[in-house]
Design a protein around this motif. Structure first.
Motif, PDB file in Angstrom:
ATOM      1  N   LEU A  82      31.479  26.932  -5.692  1.00  0.00           N
ATOM      2  CA  LEU A  82      31.669  26.500  -4.830  1.00  0.00           C
ATOM      3  C   LEU A  82      31.561  24.635  -4.667  1.00  0.00           C
ATOM      4  N   LEU A  83      30.665  24.575  -5.453  1.00  0.00           N
ATOM      5  CA  LEU A  83      30.387  22.682  -5.714  1.00  0.00           C
ATOM      6  C   LEU A  83      32.107  22.674  -6.240  1.00  0.00           C
ATOM      7  N   ALA A  84      32.506  22.577  -7.316  1.00  0.00           N
ATOM      8  CA  ALA A  84      34.036  22.473  -8.394  1.00  0.00           C
ATOM      9  C   ALA A  84      34.834  23.111  -7.310  1.00  0.00           C
ATOM     10  N   ALA A 109      26.067  15.788  -9.102  1.00  0.00           N
ATOM     11  CA  ALA A 109      27.159  14.789  -9.202  1.00  0.00           C
ATOM     12  C   ALA A 109      28.577  15.302  -9.777  1.00  0.00           C
ATOM     13  N   MET A 110      28.359  15.472 -11.744  1.00  0.00           N
ATOM     14  CA  MET A 110      29.547  15.356 -12.331  1.00  0.00           C
ATOM     15  C   MET A 110      30.386  15.929 -12.143  1.00  0.00           C
ATOM     16  N   ILE A 111      29.670  17.610 -11.239  1.00  0.00           N
ATOM     17  CA  ILE A 111      30.982  18.821 -11.037  1.00  0.00           C
ATOM     18  C   ILE A 111      31.869  18.484  -9.731  1.00  0.00           C
ATOM     19  N   LEU A 112      30.516  17.467  -9.062  1.00  0.00           N
ATOM     20  CA  LEU A 112      31.263  16.805  -8.281  1.00  0.00           C
ATOM     21  C   LEU A 112      32.713  15.528  -8.093  1.00  0.00           C
ATOM     22  N   VAL A 113      32.445  14.820  -9.075  1.00  0.00           N
ATOM     23  CA  VAL A 113      33.713  14.234  -9.654  1.00  0.00           C
ATOM     24  C   VAL A 113      34.568  14.686 -10.541  1.00  0.00           C
ATOM     25  N   THR A 114      34.152  15.734 -10.425  1.00  0.00           N
ATOM     26  CA  THR A 114      35.308  16.384 -11.457  1.00  0.00           C
ATOM     27  C   THR A 114      35.091  16.735 -12.805  1.00  0.00           C
ATOM     28  N   MET A 115      33.882  15.579 -13.403  1.00  0.00           N
ATOM     29  CA  MET A 115      33.933  15.672 -15.204  1.00  0.00           C
ATOM     30  C   MET A 115      33.426  16.657 -15.168  1.00  0.00           C
ATOM     31  N   GLY A 116      32.713  17.593 -14.651  1.00  0.00           N
ATOM     32  CA  GLY A 116      31.473  18.861 -15.433  1.00  0.00           C
ATOM     33  C   GLY A 116      30.777  18.224 -16.065  1.00  0.00           C
ATOM     34  N   VAL A 134      37.633  17.060  -2.308  1.00  0.00           N
ATOM     35  CA  VAL A 134      37.875  15.796  -1.623  1.00  0.00           C
ATOM     36  C   VAL A 134      37.453  15.009  -2.418  1.00  0.00           C
ATOM     37  N   PHE A 135      37.790  15.259  -3.923  1.00  0.00           N
ATOM     38  CA  PHE A 135      37.368  13.752  -4.213  1.00  0.00           C
ATOM     39  C   PHE A 135      38.285  12.879  -4.756  1.00  0.00           C
ATOM     40  N   GLY A 136      39.920  13.132  -4.651  1.00  0.00           N
ATOM     41  CA  GLY A 136      41.106  13.283  -4.860  1.00  0.00           C
ATOM     42  C   GLY A 136      40.949  12.323  -3.145  1.00  0.00           C
ATOM     43  N   TYR A 137      40.919  12.785  -2.369  1.00  0.00           N
ATOM     44  CA  TYR A 137      40.558  11.849  -1.077  1.00  0.00           C
ATOM     45  C   TYR A 137      39.857  10.325  -1.109  1.00  0.00           C
ATOM     46  N   ILE A 138      38.359  10.338  -1.666  1.00  0.00           N
ATOM     47  CA  ILE A 138      37.589   9.371  -1.734  1.00  0.00           C
ATOM     48  C   ILE A 138      38.350   8.698  -2.394  1.00  0.00           C
ATOM     49  N   THR A 139      39.139   8.576  -3.503  1.00  0.00           N
ATOM     50  CA  THR A 139      39.956   8.367  -4.794  1.00  0.00           C
ATOM     51  C   THR A 139      40.883   7.067  -4.510  1.00  0.00           C
ATOM     52  N   LYS A 146      23.487  30.163 -16.278  1.00  0.00           N
ATOM     53  CA  LYS A 146      23.181  32.123 -17.022  1.00  0.00           C
ATOM     54  C   LYS A 146      23.236  32.924 -15.342  1.00  0.00           C
ATOM     55  N   THR A 147      22.704  32.056 -14.097  1.00  0.00           N
ATOM     56  CA  THR A 147      22.510  33.677 -13.840  1.00  0.00           C
ATOM     57  C   THR A 147      23.939  33.447 -11.945  1.00  0.00           C
ATOM     58  N   ALA A 148      23.858  34.190 -11.745  1.00  0.00           N
ATOM     59  CA  ALA A 148      25.465  34.769 -11.061  1.00  0.00           C
ATOM     60  C   ALA A 148      25.085  33.955  -9.150  1.00  0.00           C
ATOM     61  N   GLU A 149      24.220  33.758  -8.867  1.00  0.00           N
ATOM     62  CA  GLU A 149      24.071  32.708  -8.038  1.00  0.00           C
ATOM     63  C   GLU A 149      24.098  31.595  -8.280  1.00  0.00           C
ATOM     64  N   GLY A 150      23.592  30.805  -9.242  1.00  0.00           N
ATOM     65  CA  GLY A 150      24.224  29.433 -10.331  1.00  0.00           C
ATOM     66  C   GLY A 150      25.541  29.482 -10.333  1.00  0.00           C
ATOM     67  N   ARG A 151      25.974  30.571 -10.384  1.00  0.00           N
ATOM     68  CA  ARG A 151      27.786  30.577 -10.713  1.00  0.00           C
ATOM     69  C   ARG A 151      28.403  30.408  -9.448  1.00  0.00           C
ATOM     70  N   PHE A 152      27.858  31.657  -8.834  1.00  0.00           N
ATOM     71  CA  PHE A 152      28.377  31.500  -7.081  1.00  0.00           C
ATOM     72  C   PHE A 152      28.640  30.118  -6.891  1.00  0.00           C
TER      73      PHE A 152
END
Length: 276
Positions: free
Chosen positions: A208-210, A185-192, A216-221, A198-204
């Protein structure tokens, strides 16, 4: 000479049959699309028991049947495959049964292959769920975007839990699905967050989530802000302002009608008098 018209007529009939088939399977495929994603979330977080695995297999079989039926009816097979290649990929993955075979093995290469397959499963399942959301919410507005964001958040948290089962994540307090749901949720609202995958799959998946969050977050805001601004305007006498504006327009329209009536009378008088 009658071959081209017959061919075109057959093409139109098959297209109409395909549309009719889509309308017929619309509701059940929508429900099954959401259930399919829910089962994937459970599989990535806790694993599926015998009953849920059987349910997943049955849904997969129904998806395969629906795809084969639509593919058979489609007049242009290549165009249909180009438009539905992600759906085809999502149906081929469960048939591999690779995940079941490697769950009991702990070799590093096999674990990496499992994570990569889980990432592909997650993305293709999200694609199917997005289509289900599009069928469920016909009007593409803030409700549709909110539903997509909910699906992305739930599935993304399950994926991060499956990919980032590493000591660094556990030391950061990311040990269960709820903690990863908060992180997503923090990633989706761009707060980080303080934790970096650490893993390649997790980074990818994080990328995508970011990317989705920024898009989308600007549209919802903006939608939420416009909702509250509209409420403030109504609360401060927006209806009275509308009434005043309507009254002014009514007076101007009445004056315009009188002026037109005067011009018409003047023209009739001149024409009746033989002109100037």
């Amino acid at each position: 000479m009658s071959s081209p018209p017959d061919s075109q007529r057959l093409h139109r009939e098959r297209l109409e049959l395909l549309r009719h088939l889509d309308r017929l399977t619309d509701a059940p495929m929508t429900v099954l699309g959401f259930v399919w994603l829910a089962l994937l979330v459970v599989d990535l977080t806790r694993g599926l028991g015998l009953g849920l695995q059987l349910l997943s297999d049955v849904i997969w079989g129904l998806f395969v049947l629906d795809f084969l039926l639509s593919f058979t009816v489609a007049p242009d097979k290549r165009a249909y495959l180009r438009s539905n290649w992600l759906t085809l990929l999502s149906l081929l993955l469960p048939a591999l049964r690779v995940l079941r075979a490697v769950r009991a093995l702990r070799a590093v290469r096999l674990l990496r292959a499992t994570r990569s397959l889980n990432l592909v499963r997650l993305l293709t399942s999200l694609n199917r769920s997005f289509r289900a959301a599009g069928r469920a919410v016909r009007r593409r507005g803030v409700g549709y975007v909110a539903l997509l964001t909910l699906l992305v958040g739930l599935a993304g948290a399950a994926g991060m839990l499956a990919f980032e089962d590493v000591p660094a994540a556990r030391e950061s307090g990311l040990t269960d699905y709820l903690s990863w749901l908060w992180w997503t949720a923090m990633i989706l609202v761009t707060m980080g967050s303080d934790y970096f995958p650490k893993t390649a799959e997790g980074r990818f998946l994080t990328w995508l989530l970011a990317l989705y969050g920024f898009a989308v977050f600007g549209y919802i805001t903006a939608s939420v802000a416009s909702f509250f601004v509209g409420r403030d305007q109504n609360a401060s006498g927006g209806d009275d302002e509308d009434e005043v504006t309507n009254a002014a327009l009514g007076r101007e329209l009445s004056a315009l009608r009188k002026e037109i009536a005067g011009l018409r009378a003047e023209l009739e008088r001149r024409n009746g008098g033989g002109g100037p």
